[in-house]
Design a protein around this motif. Structure first.
Motif, PDB file in Angstrom:
ATOM      1  N   GLU A   1       0.825  -1.215   0.000  1.00 24.11           N
ATOM      2  CA  GLU A   1       0.000   0.000   0.000  1.00 24.11           C
ATOM      3  C   GLU A   1       0.860   1.266   0.000  1.00 24.11           C
ATOM      4  O   GLU A   1       1.016   1.924  -0.995  1.00 24.11           O
ATOM      5  N   GLY A   2       1.426   1.575   1.177  1.00 23.58           N
ATOM      6  CA  GLY A   2       2.170   2.825   1.336  1.00 23.58           C
ATOM      7  C   GLY A   2       3.492   2.821   0.591  1.00 23.58           C
ATOM      8  O   GLY A   2       3.801   1.875  -0.135  1.00 23.58           O
ATOM      9  N   VAL A   3       4.277   3.863   0.792  1.00 25.68           N
ATOM     10  CA  VAL A   3       5.572   3.936   0.112  1.00 25.68           C
ATOM     11  C   VAL A   3       6.582   3.069   0.852  1.00 25.68           C
ATOM     12  O   VAL A   3       6.465   2.837   2.047  1.00 25.68           O
ATOM     13  N   THR A   4       7.580   2.604   0.128  1.00 26.70           N
ATOM     14  CA  THR A   4       8.613   1.798   0.763  1.00 26.70           C
ATOM     15  C   THR A   4       9.679   2.725   1.346  1.00 26.70           C
ATOM     16  O   THR A   4       9.725   3.916   1.031  1.00 26.70           O
ATOM     17  N   VAL A   5      10.514   2.148   2.165  1.00 23.52           N
ATOM     18  CA  VAL A   5      11.603   2.897   2.783  1.00 23.52           C
ATOM     19  C   VAL A   5      12.489   3.511   1.694  1.00 23.52           C
ATOM     20  O   VAL A   5      12.847   4.684   1.746  1.00 23.52           O
ATOM     21  N   ALA A   6      12.781   2.712   0.679  1.00 17.80           N
ATOM     22  CA  ALA A   6      13.649   3.188  -0.403  1.00 17.80           C
ATOM     23  C   ALA A   6      13.015   4.366  -1.139  1.00 17.80           C
ATOM     24  O   ALA A   6      13.685   5.345  -1.467  1.00 17.80           O
ATOM     25  N   GLU A   7      11.703   4.269  -1.392  1.00 21.64           N
ATOM     26  CA  GLU A   7      11.009   5.347  -2.111  1.00 21.64           C
ATOM     27  C   GLU A   7      10.991   6.636  -1.295  1.00 21.64           C
ATOM     28  O   GLU A   7      11.180   7.731  -1.825  1.00 21.64           O
ATOM     29  N   LEU A   8      10.768   6.493  -0.003  1.00 27.83           N
ATOM     30  CA  LEU A   8      10.739   7.681   0.848  1.00 27.83           C
ATOM     31  C   LEU A   8      12.122   8.330   0.879  1.00 27.83           C
ATOM     32  O   LEU A   8      12.252   9.550   0.803  1.00 27.83           O
ATOM     33  N   ALA A   9      13.140   7.498   0.974  1.00 25.45           N
ATOM     34  CA  ALA A   9      14.510   8.010   1.001  1.00 25.45           C
ATOM     35  C   ALA A   9      14.781   8.811  -0.266  1.00 25.45           C
ATOM     36  O   ALA A   9      15.343   9.903  -0.230  1.00 25.45           O
ATOM     37  N   ASP A  10      14.323   8.264  -1.370  1.00 23.04           N
ATOM     38  CA  ASP A  10      14.484   8.912  -2.662  1.00 23.04           C
ATOM     39  C   ASP A  10      13.755  10.251  -2.715  1.00 23.04           C
ATOM     40  O   ASP A  10      14.293  11.257  -3.149  1.00 23.04           O
ATOM     41  N   ALA A  11      12.506  10.217  -2.263  1.00 22.91           N
ATOM     42  CA  ALA A  11      11.663  11.408  -2.330  1.00 22.91           C
ATOM     43  C   ALA A  11      12.208  12.516  -1.434  1.00 22.91           C
ATOM     44  O   ALA A  11      12.119  13.689  -1.767  1.00 22.91           O
ATOM     45  N   LEU A  12      12.743  12.136  -0.286  1.00 20.40           N
ATOM     46  CA  LEU A  12      13.258  13.148   0.646  1.00 20.40           C
ATOM     47  C   LEU A  12      14.731  13.444   0.390  1.00 20.40           C
ATOM     48  O   LEU A  12      15.315  14.315   1.026  1.00 20.40           O
ATOM     49  N   ASP A  13      15.303  12.656  -0.530  1.00 21.99           N
ATOM     50  CA  ASP A  13      16.701  12.838  -0.888  1.00 21.99           C
ATOM     51  C   ASP A  13      17.628  12.650   0.316  1.00 21.99           C
ATOM     52  O   ASP A  13      18.516  13.455   0.578  1.00 21.99           O
TER      53      ASP A  13
END
Ligand code: GDP
Length: 475
Positions: A1-13
């Motif tokens: 469902e939600g974003v993965t840890v990797a995706e969040l890391a990417d999005a927040l740089d």
């Protein structure tokens, strides 16, 4: 469902390890690919000292804003010119711009911004330059509505050609009315009546013959018939009763984007709704910013742009893509949040691409998703094969699913065919022809099925079997 840890890391740089460490300290150990709840995302972002706002899918999709009918005001038509190569699209746009400029301010130079606006009899028309029907349909596939009327240019000395037919089919698939400009009427061998006759076969029928399409004879070279064409476009627009609410936050689509050495990211926007002002907080696709300046095609500064206006804007943080949606927010932080959210979503979507219908899944789609039509793009080595297929399909039972050939032509399966099929959830059927390498790659990326056959009855058999759920997957 939600974003993965990797995706969040990417999005927040930030480094994924940093997030994993924080999650661990928060008592919720997770790995790179595990997904996080919204609460957890907010907690971690907060921990990192970042302000984020999670936008629900409903909020993101609430783009089909409701307008009270009493707020709707007439708006000018937005027009795209299409036609076969060398039939005079560029010349016609030049001639139109020239009339516009001549009337506007003698000697004014026009800049290329991907669109131009002309005035006739106190009314305005916006012309969008799309490089061809591929671009038109690619934008449509992404949901962009950038055309109210298509002007189909057909050279009177050459008649209907393959790209004329493609343009007709792309316009029809988009449900956009066609005004025909029969060009090069100044040529001695021009035969405008033959053009009319040839087009009948493709369902483009002159009004004077009882059809739906308005025709105008023009010469882009001599400038003959241009005013007549513009007036005809306005007549066609009147039939459509085009309206929009100008008194709200602006939204619309990106027509063109580029990186300018001196000015940074520059984008031409087409306003669909509301009024765009200098200073507005804006999100366009995955970029965002504040509108620092707005320019029209004469390079003049504008303070605001209303529905159907096309203007160049400065102030975005990156270059958006043609076909991206834009919208204005009251608060720049919201614009930023949406841009970031979209970047994240794009990455997720890249992983779960849209699946288009295939002959093998047709029956399930009919039952589970109430698919009522099967669209086909048919390419063949000879015209006879196309006719034979159309004939056989006509005789097939279509009470459960209607089978439409939305485009057919002699020739190899091209990228354009794939783009049209993707935009129309169609299957491509080829007889004695193969897809070009680029087309095959694109079809794979877009999940468009290409079925090639050497024998007609085999194709008919497959379609018939697919219709009743009896087709066994082969590949
Ligand atoms: P496009 O490929 O559809 O954009 O076509 P262009 O506008 O580049 O025109 C192709 C060629 O046809 C050019 O050499 C033009 O000068 C010529 N052409 C365009 N319109 C006319 C016209 O009305 N009359 C004549 N005689 N030639 C034209």
């Amino acid at each position: 469902e939600g974003v993965t840890v990797a995706e969040l890391a990417d999005a927040l740089d930030v480094a994924a390890n940093d997030i994993i460490k924080r999650l661990f300290l928060l008592g919720t150990p997770l790995t790179m690919t595990q997904s996080m709840s919204n609460d957890l995302v907010e907690l971690v972002a907060d921990d990192l000292g970042r302000k984020i706002r999670i936008i629900s899918p409903e909020e993101e999709n609430s783009f089909s804003f409701y307008d009270d009918p009493s707020d709707l005001k007439p708006r000018p038509p937005v027009v795209t010119v299409m036609g076969h190569v060398d039939h005079g699209k560029t010349s016609l746009l030049d001639a139109i711009r020239h009339t516009g400029v001549a009337r506007h301010e003698a000697g004014g130079i026009t800049q290329h911004i991907g669109a131009s606006q002309v005035e006739i009899g106190g009314r305005q028309i916006t012309f969008v330059d799309t490089p061809g029907h591929e671009a038109f349909t690619a934008m449509r596939a992404r949901g962009a509505k950038i055309t109210d009327v298509v002007v189909l240019v057909v050279a009177a000395d050459d008649g209907v050609m393959p790209q004329t037919i493609e343009a007709i089919n792309h316009s029809k698939a988009a449900g956009v009315p066609i005004v025909v400009a029969v060009n090069k009427c100044d040529k001695p061998d021009a035969n405008p009546d033959r053009v009319r006759q040839e087009l009948v076969e493709y369902g483009v029928i002159p009004e004077e013959w009882g059809g739906q399409n308005m025709f105008v004879n023009v010469s882009a070279k001599k400038g003959d018939g241009i005013d007549d064409l513009l007036e005809t476009i306005l007549l066609q627009a009147d039939v459509l009763e085009l309206k929009a609410n100008p008194d709200t936050f602006a939204s619309g689509y990106i027509i063109e984007g580029k990186l300018d050495r001196g000015r940074g990211p520059v984008a031409t926007v087409l306003v669909n709704r509301g009024t765009l002002h200098v200073g507005d907080a804006i999100v366009a696709g995955m970029s965002h910013g504040r509108v620092r300046a707005m320019l029209d095609q004469h390079g003049d500064n504008k303070a605001e742009a209303t529905p159907s206006d096309a203007v160049e804007i400065l102030g975005l943080d990156s270059v958006p893509n043609a076909g991206d949606e834009f919208r204005v927010f009251e608060d720049e932080r919201d614009a930023r949040a949406l841009a970031e959210q979209r970047a994240l979503k794009a990455r997720i979507e890249e992983q779960n691409k849209v699946k288009h219908v295939t002959l093998e899944t047709l029956f399930d789609e009919m039952n589970e998703n109430e698919l009522k039509e099967l669209n086909l793009v048919v390419k063949a080595d000879v015209q006879g094969s196309i006719e034979a297929l159309a004939d056989a399909l006509g005789k097939m039972d279509q009470s459960e699913v209607r089978i439409n050939i939305i485009h057919s032509a002699v020739g190899a399966i091209s990228e354009t065919d794939v783009i049209l099929a993707a935009a129309s959830n169609a299957i491509i059927v080829g007889f004695g022809v193969r897809p070009q390498a680029k087309a095959r790659d694109l079809a794979e990326r877009e999940n468009v099925q290409i079925k090639t056959y050497s024998i007609i009855y085999k194709a008919i058999e497959d379609i018939d079997a697919a219709r009743i759920g009896m087709l066994k997957p082969t590949e």
